[in-house]
Design an enzyme around this catalytic site. Structure first.
Site, mmCIF file in Angstrom:
data_model
loop_
_atom_site.group_PDB
_atom_site.id
_atom_site.type_symbol
_atom_site.label_atom_id
_atom_site.label_comp_id
_atom_site.label_asym_id
_atom_site.label_seq_id
_atom_site.Cartn_x
_atom_site.Cartn_y
_atom_site.Cartn_z
ATOM 1 N N LYS A 1 51.095 -80.241 -53.426
ATOM 2 C CA LYS A 1 49.754 -80.812 -53.644
ATOM 3 C C LYS A 1 48.687 -79.826 -53.161
ATOM 4 O O LYS A 1 47.704 -79.571 -53.854
ATOM 5 C CB LYS A 1 49.627 -82.165 -52.918
ATOM 6 N N ASP B 1 45.056 -92.090 -53.916
ATOM 7 C CA ASP B 1 46.416 -92.552 -54.247
ATOM 8 C C ASP B 1 46.374 -93.872 -55.019
ATOM 9 O O ASP B 1 47.368 -94.272 -55.616
ATOM 10 C CB ASP B 1 47.215 -92.780 -52.953
ATOM 11 N N GLN C 1 50.878 -89.174 -46.880
ATOM 12 C CA GLN C 1 52.155 -89.083 -47.598
ATOM 13 C C GLN C 1 53.122 -90.158 -47.087
ATOM 14 O O GLN C 1 53.321 -90.315 -45.884
ATOM 15 C CB GLN C 1 52.751 -87.670 -47.409
#
Ligand code: GUN
Length: 292
Positions: A52, A119, A96
């Site tokens: 990412k 997200d 994460q």
């Protein structure tokens, strides 16, 4: 058979975003900024987050990786998220998953301000998604929509079977495919671990999205001729002949299923790359919404 190549589709998304960041540099404006929080040292999470960050760099985004040790206090994490919520130079915040057992995933998800929830996991974002309102679409389902769009895969009126009901992939994917949007308007069946006649349902599918995390679960007897198969699986399977000691396996037995398909994603090189494209698009959108 069309190979739904994530390298090609994600490169096109990244090119579009790069031209936007180039224009921002030209205009002397600040750049979109993604902050990723990584807790502990789960090998797969390390790889995803590193990817990412690397993709942010390639696309001209600013990125910051914040690491915490496995034993970090939930309160410390919440305080960090709150300071990032307040920081005008931060557009997107990503924690994460999975998290260590002692930390409440729900609390962390809800701590991220919805305006920075790139997200798309916050209940406010999910609620908007369900109602068809503009919001951040979780990166993997978003990436799959971008992939379908890139390769002009028709979805309207098709029967889609989604295997797996996770909040990250299966559930939002099922909602999006049934929504009145360009890559939607499907009739959707959402299958999960308690679906007794899963193979029978899959056989009726024009589009299968396999997102259950069981390597090579989807086999040819579950796939009708001409189906479109989207493989979300990325399980590390031990393999002593591989350099790293493991191989990445999808949820679909690619070699035997591919000949039956009109289109199929490879693993690796398929949906994984599109997830990052989806995340970058969300981060750019957050930037535009908040300070564009
Ligand atoms: N873990 C697996 N997929 C994801 C994702 O899309 N976002 C975050 N934050 N964690 C993940």
């Amino acid at each position: 058979m069309i190979l739904l190549d994530g390298k090609i589709a994600s490169a096109s998304v990244k090119e579009e975003l790069k031209s936007m960041t180039d224009a921002l540099v030209e205009a002397g404006k600040p750049l979109p900024h993604l902050v990723a929080i990584l807790i502990g040292n789960n090998g797969a999470s390390e790889t995803y987050v590193a990817s990412k960050v690397k993709n942010c760099e390639e696309t001209g985004f600013k990125s910051t990786l914040i690491r915490f040790e496995q034993q970090v206090d939930e309160a410390e994490l919440l305080a960090k998220i709150e300071s990032l919520n307040q920081d005008d130079d931060v557009d997107g915040i990503l924690v994460q998953l999975p998290l260590p057992q002692h930390i409440s995933e729900q609390k962390i998800i809800e701590a991220i301000h919805p305006a920075k929830d790139v997200d798309g996991f916050h209940p406010s974002s999910v609620g908007k998604l369900v109602q068809g309102l503009p919001t951040f679409v979780p990166a993997t389902p978003y990436g799959i929509l971008l992939m379908l769009a890139h390769f002009n895969i028709p979805t309207k009126g098709k029967h889609a079977v989604v295997i797996g009901r996770s909040n990250i992939v299966g559930r939002p994917m099922s909602i999006l495919l049934s929504s009145n949007i360009p890559q939607g308007n499907c009739t959707v069946t959402l299958c999960h671990s308690h679906t007794p006649n899963l193979a029978e349902l899959c056989l009726q599918a024009d589009i299968i999205v396999a997102a259950l995390g069981k390597p090579e679960f989807v086999t040819p007897h579950m796939v009708k001729d001409g189906a479109v198969v989207i493989d979300v699986g990325i399980t590390r399977v031990a393999d002593t002949t591989a350099k790293k000691g493991f191989r990445i396996k999808g949820d679909v037995h690619f070699e035997s299923v591919a000949p039956k398909c009109s289109a199929i994603t490879p693993v690796p090189g398929g949906v994984g790359l599109m997830t990052i494209a989806g995340l970058l698009k969300n981060t750019m959108q957050a930037y535009i919404n908040n300070r564009g």
